[in-house]
Design an enzyme around this catalytic site. Structure first.
Site, short mmCIF file in Angstrom:
data_model
loop_
_atom_site.label_atom_id
_atom_site.label_comp_id
_atom_site.label_asym_id
_atom_site.label_seq_id
_atom_site.Cartn_x
_atom_site.Cartn_y
_atom_site.Cartn_z
N SER A 1 11.22 10.29 45.64
CA SER A 1 10.05 9.40 45.63
C SER A 1 9.86 8.75 47.00
O SER A 1 10.83 8.37 47.66
CB SER A 1 10.24 8.31 44.58
OG SER A 1 9.29 7.27 44.77
N TYR B 1 3.02 8.86 48.87
CA TYR B 1 1.77 8.17 48.57
C TYR B 1 1.09 8.01 49.92
O TYR B 1 1.76 7.75 50.93
CB TYR B 1 2.03 6.80 47.95
CG TYR B 1 2.46 6.86 46.50
CD1 TYR B 1 1.59 7.34 45.53
CD2 TYR B 1 3.73 6.44 46.11
CE1 TYR B 1 1.98 7.40 44.19
CE2 TYR B 1 4.13 6.50 44.78
CZ TYR B 1 3.24 6.97 43.83
OH TYR B 1 3.62 7.04 42.52
N THR C 1 1.11 12.54 45.73
CA THR C 1 0.72 12.11 44.38
C THR C 1 -0.69 11.54 44.45
O THR C 1 -0.96 10.61 45.22
CB THR C 1 1.72 11.07 43.85
OG1 THR C 1 2.99 11.73 43.75
CG2 THR C 1 1.32 10.54 42.50
N LYS D 1 0.33 16.32 43.23
CA LYS D 1 0.87 15.95 41.91
C LYS D 1 -0.15 15.06 41.20
O LYS D 1 -0.55 14.03 41.76
CB LYS D 1 2.19 15.19 42.09
CG LYS D 1 2.81 14.64 40.81
CD LYS D 1 4.22 14.11 41.09
CE LYS D 1 4.90 13.55 39.86
NZ LYS D 1 4.47 12.19 39.52
N HIS E 1 1.48 11.47 35.23
CA HIS E 1 2.34 10.39 35.71
C HIS E 1 3.17 9.81 34.57
O HIS E 1 3.45 8.62 34.51
CB HIS E 1 1.48 9.30 36.36
CG HIS E 1 2.10 8.70 37.60
ND1 HIS E 1 1.70 9.02 38.87
CD2 HIS E 1 3.10 7.80 37.76
CE1 HIS E 1 2.42 8.33 39.76
NE2 HIS E 1 3.27 7.59 39.10
C1 LIG Z 1 10.03 4.41 36.48
C2 LIG Z 1 9.15 5.51 36.99
C3 LIG Z 1 8.83 5.54 38.34
C4 LIG Z 1 8.05 6.57 38.84
N1 LIG Z 1 7.80 6.63 40.18
C5 LIG Z 1 7.05 7.65 40.67
C6 LIG Z 1 6.85 7.77 42.07
O1 LIG Z 1 7.35 6.99 42.87
N2 LIG Z 1 6.06 8.79 42.51
C7 LIG Z 1 5.49 9.70 41.64
O2 LIG Z 1 4.78 10.61 42.09
N3 LIG Z 1 5.70 9.62 40.32
C8 LIG Z 1 6.47 8.63 39.83
N4 LIG Z 1 6.72 8.58 38.48
C9 LIG Z 1 6.21 9.66 37.59
C10 LIG Z 1 7.23 10.80 37.50
O3 LIG Z 1 7.34 11.50 38.70
C11 LIG Z 1 6.85 11.83 36.41
O4 LIG Z 1 5.54 12.29 36.65
C12 LIG Z 1 6.95 11.29 34.99
O5 LIG Z 1 8.01 10.39 34.86
C13 LIG Z 1 7.13 12.46 34.03
O6 LIG Z 1 7.14 12.03 32.73
P1 LIG Z 1 8.50 11.81 31.85
O7 LIG Z 1 9.11 10.55 32.38
O8 LIG Z 1 7.96 11.67 30.49
O9 LIG Z 1 9.37 13.02 32.04
C14 LIG Z 1 7.53 7.57 37.96
C15 LIG Z 1 7.87 7.53 36.60
C16 LIG Z 1 8.69 6.54 36.13
C17 LIG Z 1 9.07 6.56 34.67
#
Ligand SMILES: Cc1cc2nc3c(=O)[nH]c(=O)nc-3n(C[C@H](O)[C@H](O)[C@H](O)COP(=O)(O)O)c2cc1C
Length: 369
Positions: free
Chosen positions: A116, A144, A170, A242, A266
């Protein structure tokens, strides 16, 4: 090389969901709401999981499966299996080792890792164990957009120098979703955890009376297709997007030279009421054709989910919250164990469905009533 601590695994972990209760016992209420919450009514968050459950497999029997395997080719690289860890911000909220632990776990289990932009450990320390292990999966960096081209250029140079192999922009979260659970918990980052690879935040734009903080303060600085082109022109690394869900956007991305898409909502954290990713994926595959690289995430926690994702047209999958539960429950060893369980489940699902390789998983594997 910094190494993560090795902790005992709790007893009785049979699947990825089993980590959650152990994680809950170790994570404070603030971080728990941040990790598990979604946007608004959390309809999309729930829909992701419900959609995988609703798909039924229609297996074949008595096929010769000797010599079968889970190998796939992704952006020209052969991988031992198609599981990557999704970019998840601020992982030191969940375990002192944070992203360092997941890098060692991914390397040990031949998984890929998308770091991330908001990681809480320096990127070079993450790259080291991944690059030292020849069987590790891909090492990509999630971005980002930051409206400061000098800053972005320096960041891209650092990402390339550290050995990351691709960029993932993203695009579905130019602003945080309305995350009720987080707001109720009063979520706040602790002072000692920050997006350590990004430096300070840019000062918000000055607003005139009557202007919107969102449309006049944030949106002038958000990415558009122009910034996608800029990133392509300023880095030699392949660029993936993404969070594309509309076929027209997906086609435009590929026309602009984007190397692949992560089909994602997301994890239900951005816009609520989006379809589940298991619904989005086949539409995008149909729109883009067989050659496009499509990776899917959202609600994946079973080997059968991974197989279904391939049957719907995925080339790889990202694991999200479940690996963070494993991180919180038992650090690096927890994440490695979770990855091993998921790989084993995938192999079992393939064998029981008559799939010798993941290329054998197509729409014919899915039950239609
Ligand atoms: C706590 C948390 C933080 C996240 N931070 C980011 C991030 O910094 N960048 C990003 O592109 N997606 C972020 N995501 C989304 C994840 O990359 C991913 O798309 C998502 O968690 C997938 O769903 P799942 O948790 O049901 O497997 C985050 C998700 C969570 C739960």
């Amino acid at each position: 090389m910094s190494t993560p601590r090795i902790e005992a695994l709790p007893n009785g972990l049979a699947n990825l969901a089993d980590f959650e209760a152990h994680a809950h016992a170790r994570v404070d209420a603030n971080a728990w709401a941040y990790l598990n919450g979604g946007a608004a009514d959390e309809l999309t968050l729930r829909a992701n999981r419900v959609a995988w459950d609703a798909i039924k497999l229609h297996p074949r029997v008595l096929r010769d499966l000797a010599g079968g395997h889970t190998r796939v080719t992704l952006l020209g690289r052969e991988l031992l299996h198609p599981i990557l860890l999704a970019p998840i911000a601020y992982q030191r909220l969940f375990h002192v080792d944070g992203e360092l632990a997941i890098a060692h776990a991914a390397a040990a289990q031949s998984a890929g890792l998308i770091l991330s932009a908001q990681a809480s450990v320096v990127m070079e320390d993450i790259a080291e164990p991944m690059l030292a292990e020849p069987s590790a999966g891909p090492l990509w960096f999630q971005l980002y957009w930051r409206d400061d081209r000098d800053f972005m250029q320096a960041l891209l140079a650092r990402i390339e120098a550290a050995g990351f192999e691709a960029l993932v922009l993203t695009v579905d979260a130019p602003v945080h979703g309305a995350r009720d659970r987080e707001r109720r918990a009063g979520f706040k980052l602790p002072d000692d955890i920050r997006a350590i690879n990004l430096g300070g935040r840019k000062k918000p734009l000055d607003l005139q009376p009557g202007q919107s903080a969102l449309f006049d303060g944030l949106m002038p600085r958000a990415a558009t297709w122009r910034e996608v082109d800029w990133l392509r022109a300023h880095s030699r690394l392949p660029l993936l997007l993404k969070g594309v869900s509309h076929a027209d956007d997906a086609r435009e991305a590929l026309q602009r030279g984007v190397a692949g898409l992560v089909v994602s909502n997301h994890g239900g954290r951005a816009l609520d009421t989006l379809p589940a990713t298991a619904e989005l994926l086949p539409r995008l595959r149909a729109a883009l054709g067989a050659e496009a690289t499509l990776i899917v995430d959202g609600g994946i926690s079973r080997g059968t989910d991974v197989l279904k994702a391939f049957a719907l047209g995925a080339n790889a999958v990202l694991l999200g919250r479940p690996y963070v539960h494993a991180l919180a429950a038992a650090g690096a060893l927890g994440v490695a164990h979770a990855l091993r369980l998921l790989r084993d489940e995938l192999e079992i699902a393939m064998a029981l469905s008559g799939c010798k390789t993941l290329a054998d998983a197509g729409p014919q594997l899915l039950w239609t009533s």
